[in-house]
Design a protein around this motif. Structure first.
Motif, PDB file in Angstrom:
ATOM      1  N   SER A  22       0.813  -1.215   0.000  1.00 18.92           N
ATOM      2  CA  SER A  22       0.000   0.000   0.000  1.00 18.92           C
ATOM      3  C   SER A  22       0.849   1.268   0.000  1.00 18.92           C
ATOM      4  O   SER A  22       1.743   1.443   0.835  1.00 18.92           O
ATOM      5  CB  SER A  22      -0.911   0.022   1.235  1.00 18.92           C
ATOM      6  N   GLN A  24      -0.540   4.165   0.496  1.00 18.55           N
ATOM      7  CA  GLN A  24      -1.273   5.168   1.273  1.00 18.55           C
ATOM      8  C   GLN A  24      -0.429   5.602   2.469  1.00 18.55           C
ATOM      9  O   GLN A  24       0.144   4.788   3.170  1.00 18.55           O
ATOM     10  CB  GLN A  24      -2.603   4.603   1.775  1.00 18.55           C
ATOM     11  N   HIS A  28      -3.484   9.745   5.874  1.00 22.99           N
ATOM     12  CA  HIS A  28      -4.063  10.275   4.641  1.00 22.99           C
ATOM     13  C   HIS A  28      -5.175   9.359   4.150  1.00 22.99           C
ATOM     14  O   HIS A  28      -5.267   8.203   4.531  1.00 22.99           O
ATOM     15  CB  HIS A  28      -2.996  10.391   3.550  1.00 22.99           C
ATOM     16  N   GLN A  29      -6.000   9.882   3.267  1.00 27.09           N
ATOM     17  CA  GLN A  29      -7.027   9.096   2.616  1.00 27.09           C
ATOM     18  C   GLN A  29      -6.616   8.850   1.171  1.00 27.09           C
ATOM     19  O   GLN A  29      -6.300   9.781   0.448  1.00 27.09           O
ATOM     20  CB  GLN A  29      -8.375   9.827   2.648  1.00 27.09           C
ATOM     21  N   GLY A  30      -6.600   7.603   0.751  1.00 29.88           N
ATOM     22  CA  GLY A  30      -6.262   7.286  -0.624  1.00 29.88           C
ATOM     23  C   GLY A  30      -4.778   7.104  -0.824  1.00 29.88           C
ATOM     24  O   GLY A  30      -3.953   7.796  -0.220  1.00 29.88           O
ATOM     25  N   GLU A  32      -1.133   7.096  -2.731  1.00 29.79           N
ATOM     26  CA  GLU A  32      -0.404   7.999  -3.618  1.00 29.79           C
ATOM     27  C   GLU A  32      -0.051   7.246  -4.904  1.00 29.79           C
ATOM     28  O   GLU A  32       0.316   6.073  -4.854  1.00 29.79           O
ATOM     29  CB  GLU A  32       0.871   8.470  -2.918  1.00 29.79           C
ATOM     30  N   ARG A 195       4.887  10.990   7.922  1.00 29.23           N
ATOM     31  CA  ARG A 195       3.835  10.612   6.974  1.00 29.23           C
ATOM     32  C   ARG A 195       4.357   9.620   5.942  1.00 29.23           C
ATOM     33  O   ARG A 195       4.241   9.824   4.729  1.00 29.23           O
ATOM     34  CB  ARG A 195       3.263  11.851   6.282  1.00 29.23           C
ATOM     35  N   CYS A 198       2.083   3.289   4.473  1.00 29.11           N
ATOM     36  CA  CYS A 198       1.779   2.178   5.375  1.00 29.11           C
ATOM     37  C   CYS A 198       2.643   0.958   5.063  1.00 29.11           C
ATOM     38  O   CYS A 198       3.007   0.201   5.968  1.00 29.11           O
ATOM     39  CB  CYS A 198       0.303   1.827   5.275  1.00 29.11           C
ATOM     40  N   GLU A 233      -4.318   1.496  12.564  1.00 25.55           N
ATOM     41  CA  GLU A 233      -4.633   2.064  11.247  1.00 25.55           C
ATOM     42  C   GLU A 233      -3.690   1.508  10.184  1.00 25.55           C
ATOM     43  O   GLU A 233      -4.116   1.123   9.084  1.00 25.55           O
ATOM     44  CB  GLU A 233      -4.518   3.596  11.294  1.00 25.55           C
ATOM     45  N   ASN A 237      -4.618  -1.137   7.110  1.00 29.32           N
ATOM     46  CA  ASN A 237      -4.432  -0.678   5.733  1.00 29.32           C
ATOM     47  C   ASN A 237      -3.698  -1.708   4.888  1.00 29.32           C
ATOM     48  O   ASN A 237      -4.051  -1.952   3.729  1.00 29.32           O
ATOM     49  CB  ASN A 237      -3.681   0.651   5.719  1.00 29.32           C
TER      50      ASN A 237
END
Length: 457
Positions: A22, A24, A28-30, A32, A195, A198, A233, A237
């Motif tokens: 992932s 993401q 964040h949402q969504g 990259e 940031r 994941c 989280e 994910n």
């Protein structure tokens, strides 16, 4: 054209590469987009390199505290070397995983843009941060902090905390501190750490559980109670498997981070020991040759002993990378289903030689009078810093956040903290802020702060 990661129709109790990779970012949402020029996992690597916590590794003990030789590796150079090895491991594994996925035609839709290089970038970024939470004076520093809270003055301070919060300090862990550094402490003004994706954070997570689920013997865990929601989280994910209450299976690529670290430790300790004069050329040569599947013909062309050892070190690392990849690919199904146990190198043909080297280096390189003297100094430094800063914060708590009634020394100590202490902070929060501050120190900075506390500067 890059191969595609296929969404699998395998049973639900198997992790799926399409989720494990992932892009993401935590918080964040969504996801990259994964672009050929600079993918999100390369950005992860860049973000770690440019953060202050990573730079401080240049003055943190790897094996030899405050070494007398600039040649000897510190935690920064070690982390860069591990990242380099990890990139190779990830890319080699990724190439075969992608080929298998295409061959089996496991289903529909894929995470476009993911290729073998992306596997390598994820592992490289995770490797880069694998030691970022370690305190001054290496693992001895970890043990000193644990002991201070277990039987030192810190024991009374954590007595009022809940059992989970107590364990965070009783078993203080550089791995958990590293997750905290990357997800919360760095770039704190943005309330989200670095940031990172994941995938990178999950690959970094060597122990995917909190202190309450830590092994009673090893006492290792991956996150503090303060970061439990961030961990959940991240785990959700990428689709980590649950292995019972409060425990998850490792992200498969974590085994490659562990292997990269083990490879570098095993091999470069021999090279460092030779450079420091603690083992002879013959001893170093014999042990490195023993890790090779065959001796390269060019070796006889090298005359200089230092270059001979460097050449053998490079060839051994290459061989161990290949062996670790073979084990991973042979056990991919068990790794994805959370059934794999142990580590990759222990299941290679070189495991007995690696165990022998570990015993040899421990006796001849690590257990030295100089190291024990440094550890005595490090213990005195860390316990003094913990006592001073915890005393000041405890006094602030008892004063209800009013600094006026504090002793001048206590007020001065509070002003040395990176962030102004909050008068309404809970006991758990301000204890974490103290361990954040002290564990983030370099060896040299910790020494200078100790000297100032004692009026020696």
């Amino acid at each position: 054209m890059k191969a595609r990661i296929i969404l699998s129709t395998v049973p639900a109790m198997t992790m799926q590469w399409s989720r494990l990779l992932s892009a993401q970012r935590l918080g964040h949402q969504g996801a990259e987009p994964v672009t050929p020029a600079r993918n999100p996992f390369q950005k992860d690597w860049d973000r770690v390199v440019f953060c202050s916590a990573f730079r401080r590794l240049q003055d943190k003990t790897q094996v030899h505290s405050l070494p007398e030789s600039d040649y000897v590796r510190n935690r920064l150079t070690h982390s860069l070397e591990v990242s380099s090895v990890g990139r190779s491991l990830g890319a080699q594994v990724g190439q075969t995983v992608l080929q298998r996925a295409d061959t089996k035609k496991l289903g529909a839709a894929a995470a476009d843009g993911i290729g073998a290089a992306e596997f390598g970038h994820i592992v490289a970024a995770a490797c880069l941060g694998h030691d970022i939470g370690n305190p001054p004076f290496g693992h001895f520093g970890e043990a000193t902090i644990q002991h201070w809270f277990r039987s030192g003055p810190g024991a009374a301070l954590i007595g009022e905390l809940g059992p989970v919060e107590q364990r965070d300090f009783l078993f203080f862990e550089g791995n958990a501190q590293g997750f905290r550094v990357m997800t919360r402490l760095q770039n704190w003004r943005d309330a989200g750490g670095l940031r990172l994706t994941c995938a990178t954070l999950a690959t970094f997570m060597k122990y995917p559980f909190g202190s309450v689920a830590a092994d009673p013997q090893k006492k290792k865990f991956g996150h503090f109670a303060a970061e439990a929601m961030l961990f959940e989280e991240m785990a959700g994910n990428v689709g980590l498997l649950t292995l019972g209450e409060d425990r998850y299976a490792r992200h498969p690529l974590t085994y490659l981070v562990e292997a990269a670290d083990d490879i570098c430790y095993s091999v470069v300790d021999i090279e460092d020991g030779f450079k420091l004069g603690r083992i002879t050329f013959a001893e170093a040569e014999e042990r490195l040759k023993g890790l090779l599947r065959r001796l390269p013909p060019r070796y006889v062309e090298i005359a200089d002993e230092t270059w001979k050892i460097a050449y053998l070190r490079a060839k051994v690392i290459g061989d161990l990378i290949d062996l670790a990849v073979e084990v991973f690919l042979d056990h991919e199904t068990d790794i994805l289903s959370g059934r794999f146990t142990g580590d990759l190198l222990s299941q290679t043909a070189m495991a007995p030689q690696l165990d022998a080297i570990a015993g040899f280096t421990r006796q001849r390189i690590f257990e030295t009078r100089e190291r024990f003297q440094t550890e005595v100094m490090g213990g005195e430094i860390l316990t003094s810093l913990l006592a001073a800063f915890c005393d000041a914060h405890h006094a602030l708590e008892l004063a209800g956040g009013d600094t006026v009634s504090l002793a001048p020394r206590q007020r001065a100590l509070l002003r040395l903290m990176p962030l102004p202490p909050r008068g309404d902070a809970t006991r758990y929060d301000w204890l974490l802020s103290v361990t954040d501050f002290i564990s983030g120190m370099t060896d040299t900075y910790a020494l200078s702060q100790f000297q100032r506390l004692r009026g020696l500067q």
